[in-house]
Design a protein around this motif. Structure first.
Motif, short mmCIF file in Angstrom:
data_model
loop_
_atom_site.label_atom_id
_atom_site.label_comp_id
_atom_site.label_asym_id
_atom_site.label_seq_id
_atom_site.Cartn_x
_atom_site.Cartn_y
_atom_site.Cartn_z
N ALA A 134 15.77 15.63 4.40
CA ALA A 134 15.77 15.09 5.77
C ALA A 134 17.03 14.28 6.04
N ALA A 135 17.45 13.50 5.07
CA ALA A 135 18.65 12.67 5.26
C ALA A 135 19.89 13.53 5.44
N ARG A 139 22.24 14.20 9.33
CA ARG A 139 23.68 14.02 9.54
C ARG A 139 24.32 15.28 10.10
N ILE A 140 23.81 16.45 9.71
CA ILE A 140 24.47 17.71 10.05
C ILE A 140 23.92 18.31 11.34
N ALA A 156 15.39 15.22 16.40
CA ALA A 156 15.01 14.40 15.24
C ALA A 156 13.70 14.86 14.63
N GLY A 157 12.75 15.25 15.49
CA GLY A 157 11.47 15.73 15.00
C GLY A 157 11.60 17.02 14.20
N VAL A 158 12.49 17.90 14.65
CA VAL A 158 12.73 19.16 13.92
C VAL A 158 13.23 18.87 12.50
N VAL A 159 14.19 17.95 12.39
CA VAL A 159 14.76 17.63 11.08
C VAL A 159 13.73 16.96 10.18
N VAL A 421 13.41 7.89 7.43
CA VAL A 421 14.71 8.29 6.87
C VAL A 421 15.63 8.81 7.97
N VAL A 422 15.10 9.68 8.84
CA VAL A 422 15.91 10.23 9.93
C VAL A 422 16.38 9.10 10.86
N ALA A 423 15.49 8.18 11.20
CA ALA A 423 15.87 7.06 12.06
C ALA A 423 16.89 6.15 11.38
#
Length: 466
Positions: A134-135, A139-140, A156-159, A421-423
């Motif tokens: 996820a991290a 970024r990508i 963000a939800g997709v990742v 993590v994404v946030a």
């Protein structure tokens, strides 16, 4: 109080500590130590003079756990699998994989999001950690989706959701942990994760295409790529596919005969091959240092949870709680499949307050014997079983179901680790934004779990061939 009553009281106390915010590793270790002292002291009739004796015996018992369990050869898989993922990221393989997926499937509605799902699935085949996956893609993929008109919450939800695929698609650290806890074949469990993992990715992609067909905010298609550009993008993705091929061939030997090595050796070879390819692509000391440090941090976190929880598990053995729970489950006047569904729903609730690894480590010593008892026992054949599968196959099937539930818990509030993590990676996003964006994938996971329960062959076909 009887040992079982002590076990229930201590377990409830531990859950309270976790809900109040104490780390699972520390809450489990403290509960295990207190429980051991309590049981040993109760055997002496709570004689005040015997308290220090009970404390000494409990401390020695708890102190033997970390070395005796963590020295297991199978657990060495975890850092090697994590290292593969971080080396692949720092060598630039992940961006090449994402670019290839974008050029091949970007033309469908929600194409960038679909590309993210499939690229994440590909990266999951060399990364054993959902959090790391996820991290990396936060970024990508998120900047590119936003640049193409995607709602930032949905991106963000997709990742966050796609990152959970690393829990199922081998190499998977959490599948290794499950295999060690329930004492099952690591290789067969890893093999069993392939089809359910790819199936989950297809369900995610289907949900995205459906949403994007209804509303443009879920992402327009991305076109304009020629066949020459698509074919030119494939070589960048080859290194990851090559590593996956090497690990599969080494561990499972599809040509017949015995496997060429253990999963541990396969993971080590995979890490070494990725390292050589990363050096060939120009990796420098700084990037290698970052990969090693990130691997060490995540490995230490996982091993710390295992240490603490195994002390609690040792206490459960003295309290005899697993056997009592199994007897109680089998005595219920309910359909076994309904009981299994209730157990999975309990995992969904528990996952709202605990991280996935801690949740499995804490519950499996009690729940797994109960599920095996429901199926007919640890030595039952397929013909005599409740669920229509032998004991080893039931252990694999239940393992995939539990790990899929752990994936589900990685995106559910309030703990939802992947969402945090994404946030954390994206400063322009709040945790609330990510939780809103991940909502459609709750439905996708519910559908996937229901199908895996209804059709066990999705899970068991591949391991039954080995």
């Amino acid at each position: 109080m009887t040992p079982t009553e002590i076990g229930i009281a201590v377990s409830l106390g531990m859950l309270v500590l976790v809900v109040l915010g104490m780390r699972v590793a520390f809450a489990a270790a403290l509960a295990g130590l207190v429980g051991l002292v309590w049981i040993f002291w109760s055997k002496k009739g709570y004689d005040p003079d015997a308290f220090w004796w009970a404390l000494g015996v409990a401390t020695k018992t708890a102190g033997q756990v970390p070395h005796s369990k963590i020295s297991s050869q199978e657990l060495s898989l975890i850092p090697t699998f994590i290292l593969i993922g971080y080396l692949a990221y720092h060598a630039g393989f992940t961006r090449a994989l994402f670019d290839a997926a974008k050029k091949w499937v970007g033309w469908v509605p929600g194409g960038m999001a679909v590309a993210t799902v499939f690229a994440t699935a590909g990266f999951s085949a060399v990364s054993g950690a959902s959090v790391a996956t996820a991290a990396v893609f936060a970024r990508i993929a998120i900047p590119e989706m936003q640049a193409n008109g995607y709602d930032k919450r949905f991106a963000a939800g997709v990742v966050a959701a796609a990152g959970t695929l690393a829990s199922l698609i081998p190499p998977s650290a959490i599948l290794v942990i499950y295999a060690i806890i329930v004492e099952q074949d690591v290789g067969k469990l890893l093999l069993a994760g392939f089809i359910p993992g790819l199936f989950s990715a297809i369900v995610y992609a289907t949900i995205i295409i459906g949403l994007a067909s209804l509303s443009a905010r879920f992402g327009p298609p991305v076109g304009g790529f020629s066949w020459r550009q698509r074919l030119a993008a494939l070589p960048g993705a080859v290194p990851i596919l090559f590593v996956v091929f090497i690990i599969i061939i080494f561990i499972y030997n599809p040509f017949g005969g015995d496997a060429w090595g253990t999963p541990t050796e396969g993971g080590a070879i995979g890490a070494f091959v990725v390292f050589l390819m990363a050096v060939w692509r120009g990796m420098r000391w700084r990037a290698l240092r970052e990969a090693l440090l990130e691997t060490a941090k995540l490995s230490v976190m996982i091993f710390s949870i295992i240490w603490g929880v195994l002390i609690y598990v040792r206490f459960l053995g003295f309290a005899d709680l697993p056997r009592v729970f199994a007897d109680w489950i089998t005595s219920l006047h309910m359909a076994p499949m309904l009981i299994l569904v209730c157990i999975l729903l309990a995992y969904a609730v528990l996952g709202m307050f605990m991280d996935a690894i801690g949740m499995l480590l804490l519950t499996l010593p009690v729940v797994f014997p109960a599920v095996m008892a429901l199926n007919g026992g640890p030595a039952v054949t397929a013909a005599d079983s409740t669920f229509g599968m032998s004991a080893p196959m039931c252990a694999i099937w239940f393992g995939i179901l539990v790990v899929k539930m752990a994936e589900f818990c990685l995106i559910t509030p309030p703990i939802g680790l992947n969402c945090f993590v994404v946030a954390g990676v994206r400063e322009d996003l709040s945790v609330q934004d990510v939780f809103r964006g991940v909502t459609p994938f709750f439905i996708a996971d519910a559908v996937t779990i229901a199908l895996l329960v209804a059709f066990p062959g999705i899970v068991l076909w591949l391991p039954s061939q080995s």
